[in-house]
Design a protein around this motif. Sequence first.
Motif, PDB file in Angstrom:
ATOM      1  N   UNK A 549      -0.637   0.743  -1.467  1.00 61.51           N
ATOM      2  CA  UNK A 549      -1.229  -0.440  -2.099  1.00 61.51           C
ATOM      3  C   UNK A 549      -1.094  -1.653  -1.186  1.00 61.51           C
ATOM      4  N   UNK A 550      -1.946  -2.668  -1.334  1.00 59.00           N
ATOM      5  CA  UNK A 550      -1.788  -3.892  -0.544  1.00 59.00           C
ATOM      6  C   UNK A 550      -0.389  -4.481  -0.720  1.00 59.00           C
ATOM      7  N   UNK A 551       0.119  -5.076   0.324  1.00 55.46           N
ATOM      8  CA  UNK A 551       1.497  -5.564   0.312  1.00 55.46           C
ATOM      9  C   UNK A 551       1.749  -6.538  -0.825  1.00 55.46           C
ATOM     10  N   UNK A 554       2.411  -4.696  -4.219  1.00 50.86           N
ATOM     11  CA  UNK A 554       3.533  -3.770  -4.369  1.00 50.86           C
ATOM     12  C   UNK A 554       4.638  -4.276  -5.295  1.00 50.86           C
ATOM     13  N   UNK A 555       4.963  -5.576  -5.295  1.00 50.69           N
ATOM     14  CA  UNK A 555       6.011  -6.025  -6.235  1.00 50.69           C
ATOM     15  C   UNK A 555       5.671  -5.783  -7.698  1.00 50.69           C
ATOM     16  N   UNK A 556       4.394  -5.574  -8.007  1.00 49.34           N
ATOM     17  CA  UNK A 556       3.977  -5.395  -9.400  1.00 49.34           C
ATOM     18  C   UNK A 556       3.793  -3.920  -9.769  1.00 49.34           C
ATOM     19  N   UNK A 557       4.088  -3.015  -8.831  1.00 50.71           N
ATOM     20  CA  UNK A 557       4.007  -1.581  -9.106  1.00 50.71           C
ATOM     21  C   UNK A 557       5.371  -1.115  -9.600  1.00 50.71           C
ATOM     22  N   UNK A 558       5.451  -0.500 -10.772  1.00 49.67           N
ATOM     23  CA  UNK A 558       6.756  -0.087 -11.310  1.00 49.67           C
ATOM     24  C   UNK A 558       7.475   0.892 -10.383  1.00 49.67           C
TER      25      UNK A 558
END
Length: 628
Positions: A549-551, A554-558
Amino acid sequence: MTQPVSPSPQQLRIQPESPPEQAPAAAPEDPERYWLENVYKGEEGQLTVRAVIVGMVLGGVMCLSNLYVILKTGWSLGVTITACVLSFSMFALLRAVGLVKTEVSALENNAVGSVASAAGYMTGGGNMAAVPALLMLTGALPSTGWLVAWFAVVSGLGVFAAIPIKRQLINIEQLPFPTGTATAETLQALHGQDARSRGKAGYLYVAGAVGALIAFWRDGKARWLPWNLPAKISLPFTLAGKPAGAWTLSFDMSLLLVGAGALMSFKTGWSMLLGAGLTYGVLAPEMVSRGVIPEVSYKAINGWALWTGASVLVSSGLLSFAFQWRSVVKSFRALSGLFGRKTEEEKDPLADIECPPTWFPLGFLVLGPMVVALMAYLFAIPWWAGVLALPLSVVMGVIASRVTGETDTTPTKALGPVTQLLYGGLLPGNLAANVMSANATGGVGLHSADMLTSLKSGWLLGASPRKQFIGQLFGVVAGALVVVPAFNLLVPSADVLGTEEFPAPSSMVWAGVSKMLVNGVGSLHMSARIGALCGLTLGVALVLLERWAPKKARPFIPSASGLGLAIVIPGASSISFFIGAAIAEILRRKKPQLAEATVLPVSSGFIAGESLMGIFVAILKATGKMPK
């Protein structure tokens, strides 16, 4: 991450005795000779009698703490840094009152950490996943003495498995082994002039006292105690006509879980909150309304949800491990190097300092037959299957050590199911073989990785590898002697496991995988099969998204591990994990210096204080000294 192939004073994090301008000349050509001439402090006292005794005692205490934690959460926590901080303050107190004459040195304290880590990690490597799983599957365990022997021999084998790969991974490739590096930095601060780092010991003790007080106030029974804290406080709403607490959606009165949450990433914390909300707030009520789940209780809900959670954990763990194929290839190259010989012209500058290469085959010649005999006698595993476990355990140890060196995560969740699948095909229907063979390979892998983590801190400080190796063997014995009787006390029968008191999620997963391999997928309810398929797909998808995923997204991907774990533990535990992770994240963002000084010691104190008091209360109740 690209690793340097030769150390510099900065990479070693050591101040060389020679002036900085003299060092670079030797470093690029021969990193080992540079270390020998500039860093090694072999003549200083290290593995003293007092270091061994204190290490075994602290390791045993940390082993008790980890046992309580793994039954609650499914995780084993690092003990080395905590043991070194406790050791430092303990020796300082003893010297202040005149019971010891000399201060403990950094290298002596490092030896304490080596002994303690081997003992404290006795709960990992599948030990406290496999044994509870075996109890749940068969209803019986070998006697205490035989289990102590099993743990000690398997763990000792792991220590020997680290010998042939130590120099390549630590001396030459300079893999980071983050926990080992952090231990070395902590020891330098404690034994230097860093007053702030020394103050961390105070935070740890105060937090430990608070954690112990809360645990006793909640679980203890005494005439002078007018009332107890409630174990849980239900969230203020209802679901399907039942209070939220009936669905395990509560505030857990446990600082241990809050402390453990503070040590994980915020991403893992909010992923667990999400997983708990979906499992116990959405799916469970729906399945109860359809009659798939027979009643509103944690055990009933977990019996259905386990397959989804286990699928997420296993699929994500295996795929993440597969993406580390380069490390696996390097591991096999290192393994092939075991059979190579140096020419007579090659001069080994560390021949008298490193563990001799012959110790590895000698260790396996002594301990290997013991492992095979114990597998046959205790678990009815055919001798040929036991023999197969020996080379497999070496391979697993090499792979686990490299992955740990690069990521600080030992891939037990991936390697365990691999062995279960292998033995499920070789010995269909043999539950004990399926579980305990995975315990053997996982135990070797974990203790090999732990040995190298300790050796990393020793490399940075200039310690003797041989003395650290011997120290780990002392720790293995201490951990085995402590963990088995303590487990028997806390878990008198299989009925205790899989409950809100002791969810034992890792054991539930191992037992579930074994049942599925023996009985087949067709034995599951259709909805559980659909859940398992969804879990498998979700685990794979989350790993792929995290990687591609775009960088910014990524913080929002569980987190797959956080989400999967939340499905198999009570919702209250996930809520506490999230609270701890959120507090730590806020501190890191708003007060980074305060976070650096307090998060690790306070969290470790909460965990140690509550877990040790929990075990103490259990002992009092089991012996009749306290009402149940």
